[in-house]
Design an enzyme around this catalytic site. Structure first.
Site, PDB file in Angstrom:
ATOM      1  N   GLU A 180      -3.292   4.517  -0.306  1.00 53.31           N
ATOM      2  CA  GLU A 180      -2.368   5.637  -0.516  1.00 53.31           C
ATOM      3  C   GLU A 180      -0.971   5.420   0.074  1.00 53.31           C
ATOM      4  O   GLU A 180      -0.587   6.076   1.041  1.00 53.31           O
ATOM      5  CB  GLU A 180      -2.982   6.909   0.066  1.00 53.31           C
ATOM      6  CG  GLU A 180      -4.310   7.277  -0.566  1.00 53.31           C
ATOM      7  CD  GLU A 180      -4.817   8.648  -0.125  1.00 53.31           C
ATOM      8  OE1 GLU A 180      -4.200   9.266   0.761  1.00 53.31           O
ATOM      9  OE2 GLU A 180      -5.818   9.117  -0.697  1.00 53.31           O
ATOM     10  N   GLU A 368     -11.902   7.406  -3.521  1.00 53.45           N
ATOM     11  CA  GLU A 368     -12.148   8.521  -2.596  1.00 53.45           C
ATOM     12  C   GLU A 368     -12.219   9.820  -3.375  1.00 53.45           C
ATOM     13  O   GLU A 368     -11.395  10.079  -4.260  1.00 53.45           O
ATOM     14  CB  GLU A 368     -11.023   8.686  -1.555  1.00 53.45           C
ATOM     15  CG  GLU A 368     -10.969   7.621  -0.503  1.00 53.45           C
ATOM     16  CD  GLU A 368      -9.891   7.891   0.553  1.00 53.45           C
ATOM     17  OE1 GLU A 368      -9.419   9.048   0.677  1.00 53.45           O
ATOM     18  OE2 GLU A 368      -9.519   6.930   1.243  1.00 53.45           O
TER      19      GLU A 368
HETATM   20  C1  FCB Z   1      -7.082  10.513   2.168  1.00 48.72           C
HETATM   21  C2  FCB Z   1      -7.146   9.374   3.169  1.00 48.72           C
HETATM   22  C3  FCB Z   1      -8.418   9.344   3.969  1.00 48.72           C
HETATM   23  C4  FCB Z   1      -8.880  10.734   4.360  1.00 48.72           C
HETATM   24  C5  FCB Z   1      -8.919  11.646   3.151  1.00 48.72           C
HETATM   25  C6  FCB Z   1      -9.389  13.051   3.448  1.00 48.72           C
HETATM   26  O1  FCB Z   1      -5.761  10.834   1.924  1.00 48.72           O
HETATM   27  O2  FCB Z   1      -7.032   8.139   2.503  1.00 48.72           O
HETATM   28  O3  FCB Z   1      -8.221   8.512   5.082  1.00 48.72           O
HETATM   29  O4  FCB Z   1      -8.134  11.226   5.381  1.00 48.72           O
HETATM   30  O5  FCB Z   1      -7.646  11.714   2.577  1.00 48.72           O
END
Ligand code: FCB
Length: 457
Positions: A180, A368
């Site tokens: 990210e 994620e």
């Molecule tokens: C993302 C991050 C991860 C975690 C999630 C909730 O932005 O990559 O490390 O904090 O959010």
């Protein structure tokens, strides 16, 4: 199982892993700083997060990641939990300053040995390791030289990437370059709410351009160094909806979309930055040198998308440069997680359709997705029904996009263990496994059992 309905009252598909095909990668994601602890042990150098989280007033609950989940010491028992659950893909990141305490130069042999053990334990348990090179914890020594805002980072990162690729590439074939980039450059160098706590447009644009360059640099190093590597990079993304159909809100939504969903993707596809929609960011050109526009491109095997919510956007005269603002979810009586993020699974579907429309994106992996809720441990049980629902309705949307042709090839839940949630500290619990931070006891939540069952079918 209750039958879930979509906005039109049609039952959502619930299903099981087999609906996604046999080659789909089911996994779980973590990061070094949020879990490892051992922040100065065995020769590790400090990172910007060690520094930031130990400064007064930076973390909501006054905590730090100094101990986190002590994963550095407990990885073997923890990986054993994954093995028992049948979760076969484990995403983790490398702490740069554990390997290179000064950011470059001398290698810390204990750091190297730790990642060797971690990888070998994964393999022993028949768990495939997926490595993220950079998940936000820059060596503090490099930040003292300007960090991501200093163009020297291109060399520092190349050396770090080469070290990881050459040390671990014989056993690790699944790689992601950055986690990210918009979040670590935006929150870290523009808003100053994440490490290193810097502010301002110039810091942000310098950091952003260098991060975009490093996506490609990391990709090239991995391609040259690791035989048969499967290489991606990850981006944060959220489906964007205008507040209403008025043209000023539509325009505002297009700008936010360009910033949060396209800014780090289009450069590696060879399309440059989306500056037509983001004229106010033209200043980034000041940091673009020589051949950079070509050097930004890299042919990734997959794009990792990370999405939790959607954004509703309004025109705002008072917001400089972007002239747009987000309408907070709590002001719209939307269903919320403990992060106050709206639960909007259709957003995942729209994002998958959006990214699959780019010619250069070959595969997509959801690297994620997950949710924080107020979990309560009742003895050895955590009944986290809301998390199960969250996962189930998001998976239904992913399946729908896949059936319509989106090349989505994997899904990783964020996250394995409750952990240090950056500026929020330990309050938001995202784990499938509960951690009692007083004594580091682990409790397998019902969502972990649900996920284990889902992926076994
Ligand atoms: C993302 C991050 C991860 C975690 C999630 C909730 O932005 O990559 O490390 O904090 O959010």
């Amino acid at each position: 199982m209750s039958v879930l309905l979509n906005e039109q009252g049609v039952p959502l598909l619930t299903g099981a892993a087999s609906d996604f095909g046999v080659n789909f990668h089911w996994g779980i994601s973590t990061s070094a700083y949020q879990t490892e602890g051992a922040y100065l042990d065995d020769g590790k150098g400090p990172s910007i997060w060690d520094d930031f989280s130990n400064r007064k007033g930076k973390i909501a609950d006054g905590s730090s990641g100094n101990e986190a989940c002590e994963f550095y010491y407990r990885y073997e028992q923890d990986l054993h939990i994954l093995k028992e659950l049948g979760i076969k893909n484990f995403r983790f990141s490398i702490s740069w300053s554990r390997l290179l305490p000064d950011g470059f130069g001398t290698v810390n042999p204990h750091g190297l040995a730790y990642y060797e053990r971690l990888i070998d334990t994964c393999l022993k348990f028949e768990i495939t390791p997926w490595i993220t090179l950079y998940h936000w914890d820059l060596p503090l020594a490099l930040e003292k030289k300007g960090g991501w805002a200093n163009r020297e980072i291109l060399h520092w990162f190349q050396q770090f990437a080469h070290l990881c690729a050459s040390q671990f590439g014989d056993r690790v074939k699944h790689w992601m370059v950055l986690n990210e980039p918009l979040v670590f450059t935006g929150a870290g160098y523009f808003f100053g709410i994440h490490a290193p706590g810097k502010k301002g447009m110039s810091n942000f644009l310098a950091a952003a351009h260098h991060a975009a360059m490093c996506q490609a640099i990391g990709g090239k190093v991995l391609r040259e160094t690791v035989k048969d590597a499967y290489i991606g990079t990850t981006v944060s993304c959220s489906h964007v909806t205008p507040h209403s159909e008025q043209s000023r809100h539509i325009k505002a939504a297009q700008k936010v979309d360009a910033l949060i969903n396209r800014f780090f993707v289009e450069p590696f596809l060879g399309l440059g930055y989306p500056l037509k929609e983001l004229k106010g960011l033209n200043m980034i050109e000041k940091f673009v040198k020589g051949n950079d526009m070509d050097e930004l491109a890299f042919d990734f095997d997959f794009l990792g998308i990370q999405s939790y919510t959607r954004e509703i956007v309004k025109h705002s005269m008072f917001t400089p440069v972007i002239r747009a603002k987000l309408v907070p979810a709590e002001k719209r009586s939307a269903p919320l997680t403990a992060m106050n993020w709206e639960i909007y699974p259709e957003g995942m579907y729209h994002l998958l359709k959006k990214f699959s429309a780019y010619k250069g994106i070959k595969k997509i992996i959801v690297t994620e997705n997950g949710a924080a809720f107020e979990d309560l441990a009742e003895g050895s049980i955590v009944r986290d029904a809301q998390r199960i629902d969250y996962l189930r309705i998001h998976l239904a949307q992913i399946r729908k996009a896949k059936e319509e042709g989106a090349p989505v090839e994997g899904y990783f839940v964020w996250t394995f263990l409750d952990n240090f949630e950056w500026a929020e500290g330990y309050r938001p619990r995202f784990g499938l496994v509960y951690v009692d931070f007083k004594n580091q006891q682990r409790i397998i939540k019902q969502s972990a059992l649900w996920y284990a069952e889902y992926i076994s079918k």
